[in-house]
Scaffold this motif. Structure first.
Motif, PDB file in Angstrom:
ATOM      1  N   PRO A 125       0.849  -1.196   0.000  1.00 33.54           N
ATOM      2  CA  PRO A 125       0.000   0.000   0.000  1.00 33.54           C
ATOM      3  C   PRO A 125       0.883   1.244   0.000  1.00 33.54           C
ATOM      4  CG  PRO A 125       0.098  -0.939   2.193  1.00 33.54           C
ATOM      5  CD  PRO A 125       0.831  -1.902   1.291  1.00 33.54           C
ATOM      6  N   TYR A 126       0.340   2.345  -0.488  1.00 33.29           N
ATOM      7  CA  TYR A 126       1.152   3.564  -0.524  1.00 33.29           C
ATOM      8  C   TYR A 126       0.292   4.806  -0.382  1.00 33.29           C
ATOM      9  CZ  TYR A 126      -0.292   3.717  -5.481  1.00 33.29           C
ATOM     10  OH  TYR A 126      -1.023   3.739  -6.640  1.00 33.29           O
ATOM     11  N   TYR A 127       0.916   5.848   0.157  1.00 32.09           N
ATOM     12  CA  TYR A 127       0.318   7.173   0.235  1.00 32.09           C
ATOM     13  C   TYR A 127       0.528   7.887  -1.102  1.00 32.09           C
ATOM     14  CZ  TYR A 127       0.691   6.407   5.326  1.00 32.09           C
ATOM     15  OH  TYR A 127       0.602   5.903   6.588  1.00 32.09           O
ATOM     16  N   ARG A 128      -0.153   8.998  -1.267  1.00 33.08           N
ATOM     17  CA  ARG A 128       0.058   9.793  -2.474  1.00 33.08           C
ATOM     18  C   ARG A 128       1.512  10.280  -2.505  1.00 33.08           C
ATOM     19  NH1 ARG A 128      -3.552  15.053  -3.114  1.00 33.08           N
ATOM     20  NH2 ARG A 128      -4.967  13.541  -2.159  1.00 33.08           N
ATOM     21  N   PRO A 129       2.231  10.031  -3.579  1.00 32.20           N
ATOM     22  CA  PRO A 129       3.632  10.479  -3.662  1.00 32.20           C
ATOM     23  C   PRO A 129       3.738  12.000  -3.747  1.00 32.20           C
ATOM     24  CG  PRO A 129       3.174   8.730  -5.252  1.00 32.20           C
ATOM     25  CD  PRO A 129       1.854   9.202  -4.732  1.00 32.20           C
ATOM     26  N   TRP A 130       4.948  12.481  -3.500  1.00 29.09           N
ATOM     27  CA  TRP A 130       5.260  13.895  -3.602  1.00 29.09           C
ATOM     28  C   TRP A 130       6.358  14.112  -4.647  1.00 29.09           C
ATOM     29  CZ3 TRP A 130       4.042  18.275  -0.281  1.00 29.09           C
ATOM     30  CH2 TRP A 130       3.036  17.995   0.649  1.00 29.09           C
ATOM     31  N   VAL A 131       6.228  15.183  -5.422  1.00 32.07           N
ATOM     32  CA  VAL A 131       7.302  15.665  -6.289  1.00 32.07           C
ATOM     33  C   VAL A 131       7.650  17.065  -5.817  1.00 32.07           C
ATOM     34  CG1 VAL A 131       7.993  16.331  -8.621  1.00 32.07           C
ATOM     35  CG2 VAL A 131       6.570  14.288  -8.281  1.00 32.07           C
ATOM     36  N   ILE A 132       8.908  17.263  -5.431  1.00 32.16           N
ATOM     37  CA  ILE A 132       9.380  18.552  -4.934  1.00 32.16           C
ATOM     38  C   ILE A 132      10.382  19.120  -5.939  1.00 32.16           C
ATOM     39  CG2 ILE A 132      10.500  19.790  -3.054  1.00 32.16           C
ATOM     40  CD1 ILE A 132       8.021  18.414  -2.065  1.00 32.16           C
ATOM     41  N   LEU A 133      10.085  20.276  -6.482  1.00 28.92           N
ATOM     42  CA  LEU A 133      10.988  20.972  -7.402  1.00 28.92           C
ATOM     43  C   LEU A 133      11.678  22.108  -6.664  1.00 28.92           C
ATOM     44  CD1 LEU A 133      12.103  21.969 -10.183  1.00 28.92           C
ATOM     45  CD2 LEU A 133       9.913  23.181 -10.466  1.00 28.92           C
ATOM     46  N   ILE A 134      13.008  22.175  -6.774  1.00 26.62           N
ATOM     47  CA  ILE A 134      13.771  23.296  -6.234  1.00 26.62           C
ATOM     48  C   ILE A 134      14.622  23.869  -7.351  1.00 26.62           C
ATOM     49  CG2 ILE A 134      15.490  24.041  -4.539  1.00 26.62           C
ATOM     50  CD1 ILE A 134      14.643  21.803  -2.719  1.00 26.62           C
ATOM     51  N   THR A 135      14.455  25.172  -7.623  1.00 24.34           N
ATOM     52  CA  THR A 135      15.197  25.794  -8.724  1.00 24.34           C
ATOM     53  C   THR A 135      15.524  27.242  -8.395  1.00 24.34           C
ATOM     54  OG1 THR A 135      15.143  26.312 -11.103  1.00 24.34           O
ATOM     55  CG2 THR A 135      13.047  26.411  -9.917  1.00 24.34           C
ATOM     56  N   ASP A 144       9.363  22.897 -22.615  1.00 22.08           N
ATOM     57  CA  ASP A 144       7.916  22.975 -22.838  1.00 22.08           C
ATOM     58  C   ASP A 144       7.196  23.233 -21.513  1.00 22.08           C
ATOM     59  OD1 ASP A 144       5.316  22.742 -23.732  1.00 22.08           O
ATOM     60  OD2 ASP A 144       5.395  20.553 -23.983  1.00 22.08           O
ATOM     61  N   VAL A 145       7.235  24.470 -21.056  1.00 18.60           N
ATOM     62  CA  VAL A 145       6.637  24.834 -19.771  1.00 18.60           C
ATOM     63  C   VAL A 145       5.126  24.629 -19.800  1.00 18.60           C
ATOM     64  CG1 VAL A 145       6.213  26.724 -18.160  1.00 18.60           C
ATOM     65  CG2 VAL A 145       8.476  26.442 -19.183  1.00 18.60           C
ATOM     66  N   LYS A 146       4.474  25.058 -20.859  1.00 14.33           N
ATOM     67  CA  LYS A 146       3.022  24.933 -20.956  1.00 14.33           C
ATOM     68  C   LYS A 146       2.593  23.470 -20.909  1.00 14.33           C
ATOM     69  CE  LYS A 146      -1.000  26.341 -23.692  1.00 14.33           C
ATOM     70  NZ  LYS A 146      -1.473  27.090 -24.891  1.00 14.33           N
ATOM     71  N   GLY A 147       3.309  22.619 -21.632  1.00 15.03           N
ATOM     72  CA  GLY A 147       2.977  21.195 -21.613  1.00 15.03           C
ATOM     73  C   GLY A 147       3.143  20.594 -20.235  1.00 15.03           C
ATOM     74  N   LEU A 148       4.228  20.981 -19.544  1.00 16.85           N
ATOM     75  CA  LEU A 148       4.450  20.474 -18.186  1.00 16.85           C
ATOM     76  C   LEU A 148       3.349  20.959 -17.258  1.00 16.85           C
ATOM     77  CD1 LEU A 148       6.249  19.006 -16.109  1.00 16.85           C
ATOM     78  CD2 LEU A 148       7.418  21.196 -15.748  1.00 16.85           C
ATOM     79  N   ALA A 149       2.963  22.217 -17.394  1.00 20.36           N
ATOM     80  CA  ALA A 149       1.901  22.764 -16.551  1.00 20.36           C
ATOM     81  C   ALA A 149       0.618  21.960 -16.707  1.00 20.36           C
ATOM     82  CB  ALA A 149       1.657  24.232 -16.900  1.00 20.36           C
ATOM     83  N   ASN A 150       0.267  21.630 -17.940  1.00 20.20           N
ATOM     84  CA  ASN A 150      -0.943  20.835 -18.182  1.00 20.20           C
ATOM     85  C   ASN A 150      -0.836  19.460 -17.534  1.00 20.20           C
ATOM     86  OD1 ASN A 150      -2.163  22.872 -19.664  1.00 20.20           O
ATOM     87  ND2 ASN A 150      -1.380  22.132 -21.629  1.00 20.20           N
ATOM     88  N   GLU A 151       0.347  18.835 -17.639  1.00 15.68           N
ATOM     89  CA  GLU A 151       0.549  17.513 -17.055  1.00 15.68           C
ATOM     90  C   GLU A 151       0.402  17.560 -15.532  1.00 15.68           C
ATOM     91  OE1 GLU A 151       4.232  15.679 -18.295  1.00 15.68           O
ATOM     92  OE2 GLU A 151       4.030  16.549 -20.293  1.00 15.68           O
ATOM     93  N   ILE A 152       1.013  18.549 -14.908  1.00  8.58           N
ATOM     94  CA  ILE A 152       0.967  18.646 -13.454  1.00  8.58           C
ATOM     95  C   ILE A 152      -0.442  18.969 -12.979  1.00  8.58           C
ATOM     96  CG2 ILE A 152       1.748  20.000 -11.464  1.00  8.58           C
ATOM     97  CD1 ILE A 152       4.477  20.193 -12.834  1.00  8.58           C
ATOM     98  N   HIS A 153      -1.100  19.888 -13.642  1.00 11.53           N
ATOM     99  CA  HIS A 153      -2.461  20.240 -13.239  1.00 11.53           C
ATOM    100  C   HIS A 153      -3.388  19.032 -13.322  1.00 11.53           C
ATOM    101  CE1 HIS A 153      -1.703  24.760 -14.309  1.00 11.53           C
ATOM    102  NE2 HIS A 153      -0.999  24.347 -13.266  1.00 11.53           N
ATOM    103  N   ALA A 158      -6.134  14.782 -10.318  1.00 13.28           N
ATOM    104  CA  ALA A 158      -6.505  13.367 -10.197  1.00 13.28           C
ATOM    105  C   ALA A 158      -5.863  12.710  -8.978  1.00 13.28           C
ATOM    106  CB  ALA A 158      -6.112  12.617 -11.467  1.00 13.28           C
ATOM    107  N   LYS A 159      -5.119  13.494  -8.192  1.00 12.79           N
ATOM    108  CA  LYS A 159      -4.467  13.030  -6.969  1.00 12.79           C
ATOM    109  C   LYS A 159      -3.442  11.924  -7.230  1.00 12.79           C
ATOM    110  CE  LYS A 159      -8.241  14.488  -3.961  1.00 12.79           C
ATOM    111  NZ  LYS A 159      -9.154  14.168  -2.863  1.00 12.79           N
ATOM    112  N   LYS A 160      -2.765  12.009  -8.382  1.00 11.14           N
ATOM    113  CA  LYS A 160      -1.714  11.044  -8.685  1.00 11.14           C
ATOM    114  C   LYS A 160      -0.462  11.328  -7.869  1.00 11.14           C
ATOM    115  CE  LYS A 160      -3.206   9.933 -13.390  1.00 11.14           C
ATOM    116  NZ  LYS A 160      -2.809   9.893 -14.824  1.00 11.14           N
TER     117      LYS A 160
END
Length: 231
Positions: A125-135, A144-153, A158-160
């Motif tokens: 079993p697993y909890y919802r994962p986290w992605v942390i960006l530091i820049t 492709d910032v716009k494409g990434l934004a769409n993917e993340i949103h 969807a709580k992936k």
């Protein structure tokens, strides 16, 4: 060996409910530019060490939290495959090159999806994962910032996974707001308070890994490393 081959060959250390945290870290050349006599990359490395030792101190977190590290500069590199704290040491990051931020975050997202599949295949079993960006800058012009934004949103809706962007001084916060879900807006790091951030992150991961499935989680306050953070 491909990442998927690694996961297929790997056996679970335990069957505790897992929480994956993937760090997508900017190690472009600007991370070596001094700020107040200190270099961001040195403070980032020190913060990662603090994070590592904090995880070790909590038995529940140590058995449940898996950490992965993806770095990006002119290229994207996996510094650490998803692992429990007993199976890794923090790498020492060295800055160079430009800022393939979108490619780095996409690699982090791929790590999340591959690891979730491995959890399912091995009955963990697993909890919802986290992605942390530091820049500390802005992505290269070919990213492709716009494409990434769409993917993340779409994925966060969807709580992936949960996504948090942290901007070091010099970061393009407008771009970080664009890629972030409005429910978890990007945060500006105060100076070079990486250690304070990673203390907050370790406390947050401990809160998550100690929670029950479906339980509302209230993350710790983050007043000592950022401004205006809301949970």
């Amino acid at each position: 060996m491909a990442a998927n081959d690694f996961f297929e060959a790997e056996s679970p250390e335990n069957y505790e409910q897992k929480c994956l945290c993937v760090l997508a870290l900017d190690v472009s050349g600007s991370m070596s530019n001094p700020m107040g006599g200190m270099k961001p990359i040195d403070e980032l490395n020190d913060g990662l060490e603090d994070f590592y030792f904090d995880i070790q101190e909590d038995a529940t977190t140590a058995n449940r939290l898996e950490v992965a590290i993806v770095t990006f500069h002119s290229e994207v590199q996996t510094e650490l495959e998803p692992s429990l704290v007993e199976n890794f040491e923090m790498p020492e990051l060295i800055p160079k090159g430009s800022t393939k931020m979108v490619d780095g975050v996409r690699e982090a997202i791929e790590k999340v999806e591959a690891r979730k599949k491995w959890y399912k295949d091995t009955g963990q079993p697993y909890y919802r994962p986290w992605v942390i960006l530091i820049t500390d800058g802005e992505p290269d012009s070919d990213q492709d910032v716009k494409g990434l934004a769409n993917e993340i949103h779409d994925a966060t809706k969807a709580k992936k996974f949960a996504f948090l962007a942290v901007g070091v001084e010099g970061a393009n916060m407008k771009i970080l707001r664009e890629v972030s879900n409005p429910d978890m807006p990007p945060q500006q790091l105060q100076g070079l308070k990486f250690s304070a951030f990673f203390k907050w992150l370790s406390a947050s991961m401990s809160t998550v890994t100690s929670s029950e499935t479906g339980q509302q989680v209230n993350l710790p306050k983050a007043d000592d490393w950022t401004q205006g953070f809301t949970t």
